[in-house]
Design a protein around this motif. Sequence first.
Motif, PDB file in Angstrom:
ATOM      1  N   LYS A  25     131.610 -13.816 136.260  1.00 16.14           N
ATOM      2  CA  LYS A  25     130.761 -12.950 135.448  1.00 16.14           C
ATOM      3  C   LYS A  25     129.954 -13.755 134.431  1.00 16.14           C
ATOM      4  O   LYS A  25     128.978 -13.266 133.869  1.00 16.14           O
ATOM      5  CB  LYS A  25     131.617 -11.900 134.717  1.00 16.14           C
ATOM      6  CG  LYS A  25     132.120 -10.772 135.607  1.00 16.14           C
ATOM      7  CD  LYS A  25     130.997  -9.792 135.957  1.00 16.14           C
ATOM      8  CE  LYS A  25     131.547  -8.579 136.688  1.00 16.14           C
ATOM      9  NZ  LYS A  25     130.490  -7.583 136.991  1.00 16.14           N
TER      10      LYS A  25
ATOM     11  N   TRP B 145     125.015 -13.790 137.537  1.00 11.88           N
ATOM     12  CA  TRP B 145     125.386 -12.526 136.908  1.00 11.88           C
ATOM     13  C   TRP B 145     124.639 -12.322 135.600  1.00 11.88           C
ATOM     14  O   TRP B 145     124.162 -11.227 135.299  1.00 11.88           O
ATOM     15  CB  TRP B 145     126.892 -12.479 136.637  1.00 11.88           C
ATOM     16  CG  TRP B 145     127.713 -11.887 137.730  1.00 11.88           C
ATOM     17  CD1 TRP B 145     128.623 -12.518 138.519  1.00 11.88           C
ATOM     18  CD2 TRP B 145     127.716 -10.517 138.164  1.00 11.88           C
ATOM     19  NE1 TRP B 145     129.175 -11.651 139.432  1.00 11.88           N
ATOM     20  CE2 TRP B 145     128.641 -10.407 139.232  1.00 11.88           C
ATOM     21  CE3 TRP B 145     127.016  -9.369 137.758  1.00 11.88           C
ATOM     22  CZ2 TRP B 145     128.897  -9.207 139.883  1.00 11.88           C
ATOM     23  CZ3 TRP B 145     127.263  -8.170 138.418  1.00 11.88           C
ATOM     24  CH2 TRP B 145     128.189  -8.097 139.464  1.00 11.88           C
TER      25      TRP B 145
ATOM     26  N   TYR C 277     121.147 -11.358 136.240  1.00 15.61           N
ATOM     27  CA  TYR C 277     121.116  -9.984 136.744  1.00 15.61           C
ATOM     28  C   TYR C 277     121.212  -8.980 135.594  1.00 15.61           C
ATOM     29  O   TYR C 277     120.431  -8.018 135.519  1.00 15.61           O
ATOM     30  CB  TYR C 277     122.272  -9.777 137.728  1.00 15.61           C
ATOM     31  CG  TYR C 277     122.500  -8.339 138.134  1.00 15.61           C
ATOM     32  CD1 TYR C 277     121.635  -7.700 139.022  1.00 15.61           C
ATOM     33  CD2 TYR C 277     123.588  -7.620 137.631  1.00 15.61           C
ATOM     34  CE1 TYR C 277     121.850  -6.375 139.392  1.00 15.61           C
ATOM     35  CE2 TYR C 277     123.806  -6.305 138.004  1.00 15.61           C
ATOM     36  CZ  TYR C 277     122.942  -5.685 138.882  1.00 15.61           C
ATOM     37  OH  TYR C 277     123.151  -4.373 139.246  1.00 15.61           O
TER      38      TYR C 277
ATOM     39  N   HIS D 129     118.308  -8.236 141.455  1.00 18.94           N
ATOM     40  CA  HIS D 129     119.169  -8.642 142.566  1.00 18.94           C
ATOM     41  C   HIS D 129     118.794 -10.013 143.115  1.00 18.94           C
ATOM     42  O   HIS D 129     119.636 -10.691 143.719  1.00 18.94           O
ATOM     43  CB  HIS D 129     119.138  -7.590 143.675  1.00 18.94           C
ATOM     44  CG  HIS D 129     120.115  -6.478 143.447  1.00 18.94           C
ATOM     45  ND1 HIS D 129     119.840  -5.400 142.628  1.00 18.94           N
ATOM     46  CD2 HIS D 129     121.388  -6.295 143.897  1.00 18.94           C
ATOM     47  CE1 HIS D 129     120.883  -4.604 142.592  1.00 18.94           C
ATOM     48  NE2 HIS D 129     121.844  -5.109 143.344  1.00 18.94           N
TER      49      HIS D 129
ATOM     50  N   LEU E 171     120.767 -12.239 141.024  1.00 18.19           N
ATOM     51  CA  LEU E 171     122.185 -12.085 141.338  1.00 18.19           C
ATOM     52  C   LEU E 171     122.574 -12.756 142.654  1.00 18.19           C
ATOM     53  O   LEU E 171     123.646 -13.367 142.757  1.00 18.19           O
ATOM     54  CB  LEU E 171     122.538 -10.593 141.411  1.00 18.19           C
ATOM     55  CG  LEU E 171     123.989 -10.242 141.758  1.00 18.19           C
ATOM     56  CD1 LEU E 171     124.941 -10.731 140.672  1.00 18.19           C
ATOM     57  CD2 LEU E 171     124.145  -8.734 141.975  1.00 18.19           C
ATOM     58  N   GLN E 172     121.714 -12.693 143.667  1.00 17.62           N
ATOM     59  CA  GLN E 172     122.123 -13.045 145.027  1.00 17.62           C
ATOM     60  C   GLN E 172     121.557 -14.367 145.560  1.00 17.62           C
ATOM     61  O   GLN E 172     121.874 -14.727 146.693  1.00 17.62           O
ATOM     62  CB  GLN E 172     121.712 -11.928 145.987  1.00 17.62           C
ATOM     63  CG  GLN E 172     122.439 -10.608 145.759  1.00 17.62           C
ATOM     64  CD  GLN E 172     122.105  -9.590 146.838  1.00 17.62           C
ATOM     65  OE1 GLN E 172     121.005  -9.583 147.390  1.00 17.62           O
ATOM     66  NE2 GLN E 172     123.059  -8.730 147.150  1.00 17.62           N
TER      67      GLN E 172
ATOM     68  N   GLU F 181     124.088 -16.624 147.175  1.00 21.80           N
ATOM     69  CA  GLU F 181     124.959 -16.101 148.229  1.00 21.80           C
ATOM     70  C   GLU F 181     124.636 -16.796 149.547  1.00 21.80           C
ATOM     71  O   GLU F 181     123.554 -17.371 149.716  1.00 21.80           O
ATOM     72  CB  GLU F 181     124.770 -14.587 148.379  1.00 21.80           C
ATOM     73  CG  GLU F 181     125.120 -13.768 147.149  1.00 21.80           C
ATOM     74  CD  GLU F 181     126.620 -13.672 146.884  1.00 21.80           C
ATOM     75  OE1 GLU F 181     127.411 -14.299 147.631  1.00 21.80           O
ATOM     76  OE2 GLU F 181     126.994 -12.967 145.925  1.00 21.80           O
TER      77      GLU F 181
ATOM     78  N   ILE G 283     128.200 -17.432 146.111  1.00 23.23           N
ATOM     79  CA  ILE G 283     128.602 -16.847 144.835  1.00 23.23           C
ATOM     80  C   ILE G 283     127.450 -15.994 144.306  1.00 23.23           C
ATOM     81  O   ILE G 283     126.307 -16.197 144.702  1.00 23.23           O
ATOM     82  CB  ILE G 283     128.991 -17.935 143.810  1.00 23.23           C
ATOM     83  CG1 ILE G 283     127.870 -18.982 143.682  1.00 23.23           C
ATOM     84  CG2 ILE G 283     130.293 -18.591 144.143  1.00 23.23           C
ATOM     85  CD1 ILE G 283     128.126 -20.030 142.636  1.00 23.23           C
ATOM     86  N   PRO G 284     127.749 -14.997 143.445  1.00 27.84           N
ATOM     87  CA  PRO G 284     129.028 -14.758 142.769  1.00 27.84           C
ATOM     88  C   PRO G 284     129.954 -13.765 143.487  1.00 27.84           C
ATOM     89  O   PRO G 284     131.124 -13.654 143.124  1.00 27.84           O
ATOM     90  CB  PRO G 284     128.581 -14.166 141.432  1.00 27.84           C
ATOM     91  CG  PRO G 284     127.341 -13.397 141.775  1.00 27.84           C
ATOM     92  CD  PRO G 284     126.648 -14.217 142.844  1.00 27.84           C
ATOM     93  N   ARG G 285     129.453 -13.013 144.497  1.00 23.94           N
ATOM     94  CA  ARG G 285     130.279 -11.937 145.065  1.00 23.94           C
ATOM     95  C   ARG G 285     130.752 -12.200 146.487  1.00 23.94           C
ATOM     96  O   ARG G 285     131.582 -11.465 147.008  1.00 23.94           O
ATOM     97  CB  ARG G 285     129.507 -10.612 145.028  1.00 23.94           C
ATOM     98  CG  ARG G 285     129.201 -10.114 143.626  1.00 23.94           C
ATOM     99  CD  ARG G 285     128.565  -8.728 143.657  1.00 23.94           C
ATOM    100  NE  ARG G 285     127.281  -8.760 144.371  1.00 23.94           N
ATOM    101  CZ  ARG G 285     126.681  -7.683 144.865  1.00 23.94           C
ATOM    102  NH1 ARG G 285     127.271  -6.494 144.739  1.00 23.94           N
ATOM    103  NH2 ARG G 285     125.519  -7.781 145.472  1.00 23.94           N
TER     104      ARG G 285
ATOM    105  N   VAL H  49     129.044 -11.856 149.282  1.00 24.54           N
ATOM    106  CA  VAL H  49     128.535 -10.873 150.236  1.00 24.54           C
ATOM    107  C   VAL H  49     127.961 -11.593 151.457  1.00 24.54           C
ATOM    108  O   VAL H  49     127.655 -12.792 151.404  1.00 24.54           O
ATOM    109  CB  VAL H  49     127.473  -9.952 149.597  1.00 24.54           C
ATOM    110  CG1 VAL H  49     128.098  -9.085 148.533  1.00 24.54           C
ATOM    111  CG2 VAL H  49     126.320 -10.759 149.006  1.00 24.54           C
TER     112      VAL H  49
ATOM    113  N   ASP I 123     123.764  -7.699 153.747  1.00 21.11           N
ATOM    114  CA  ASP I 123     124.089  -7.230 152.395  1.00 21.11           C
ATOM    115  C   ASP I 123     123.383  -8.072 151.331  1.00 21.11           C
ATOM    116  O   ASP I 123     123.343  -7.679 150.163  1.00 21.11           O
ATOM    117  CB  ASP I 123     125.599  -7.261 152.164  1.00 21.11           C
ATOM    118  CG  ASP I 123     126.317  -6.173 152.946  1.00 21.11           C
ATOM    119  OD1 ASP I 123     125.665  -5.152 153.268  1.00 21.11           O
ATOM    120  OD2 ASP I 123     127.509  -6.349 153.248  1.00 21.11           O
TER     121      ASP I 123
END
Length: 342
Positions: free
Chosen positions: A180, A185, A188, A203, A206-207, A210, A217-219, A221, A225
């Motif tokens: 976080k 993040w 975002y 986004h 954020l992404q 990825e 990172i961070p999620r 996905v 997605d």
Amino acid sequence: MRYISIEQVEPGQYLGKTVYSANGTVMLSAGVQLTVFMINTLNRIGVTMIYIQDKTLEDVETEDVLSERTKQTVIREMNDTFEAVRSGKEWSTKKIGASVSQIMDDVMNNKEVLVQLTDIRTKDNARYVHSLNVCMMSTLIGMNMGLNALQLKDLAIGALLHDVGKTVPGAKADPALDLKQHHTWRGYELLKSKHEFNLLIAHVALQHHERLDGKGIPRGVTGADIHLYARIVAVANLFDNLINAFDGEGLLPHDACEKLMSLSGEALDRDVLIQFTRIVSVYPNGMAVRLSTKETGVVVRQHRGLPGRPVIRVVKGEKEEMEVKEIDLAVQTTVFIEAVLA
């Protein structure tokens, strides 16, 4: 002009391209005669490659997608924006939108020009030049992928601000332990709070780290997605980081392209990579190379759609006995670039 490493520059040579400071002002103008002090200063502030003027290559220019005016304006605006974010002050989404419109106008007018990321970077302007380049490349890729004007605007804003989270103050934990606190993040959350922006812009921040295989990172996905805008920015971001690594020695453009292609389908989107290879110059104008014929020369022109097959000028002898010839690798298909002489 010739594109060489700072270690090869000699006093008395003339600078080929302008050097800008972090706030967009001119540090050294193109055409200035370089002194020992200037060369040492460029070295000290992190410059690794520069253009110098060369009488045998007077007609060789770098075709830039973005004008010098646009670069100077956007670098200045990015400096002001990031400083405001760092200080916890308000910043203008309208000014960011205006900067992006200026970038998009240049991209539309020069969409046939191959990207050559040869602007001179210093330690203080590197972040802004990086953001500018990622925005420009992402816009070109998005255009090739058929995005409409509104989609391109959102993509370009997201690309320009993809790293804004790095300047957000107040981190209280190690990002490696608490994602976080990672800049993705944080960027975002900042962009999400700007209601003038489409949420897809947030986004992108954020992404953009990825991976298609879920190891990002961070999620973590996967695949679809990850929004298309973020998949586009991921490619442009990684390429620019690979060739301009200030924490180590950057890769040459052709090596960086090979690295990106090795990640196709695993970390990076294959369709995005295909469009990326159509907009970027693998061997920038002014770069010295050795051919498979063992001749050495300098890249002087590019072919749209054939980034790995430029035109090479070979110069032999001196003055009256000088012999000059050009080898078009798009025509002479059995000749290859064997090495880059950086």
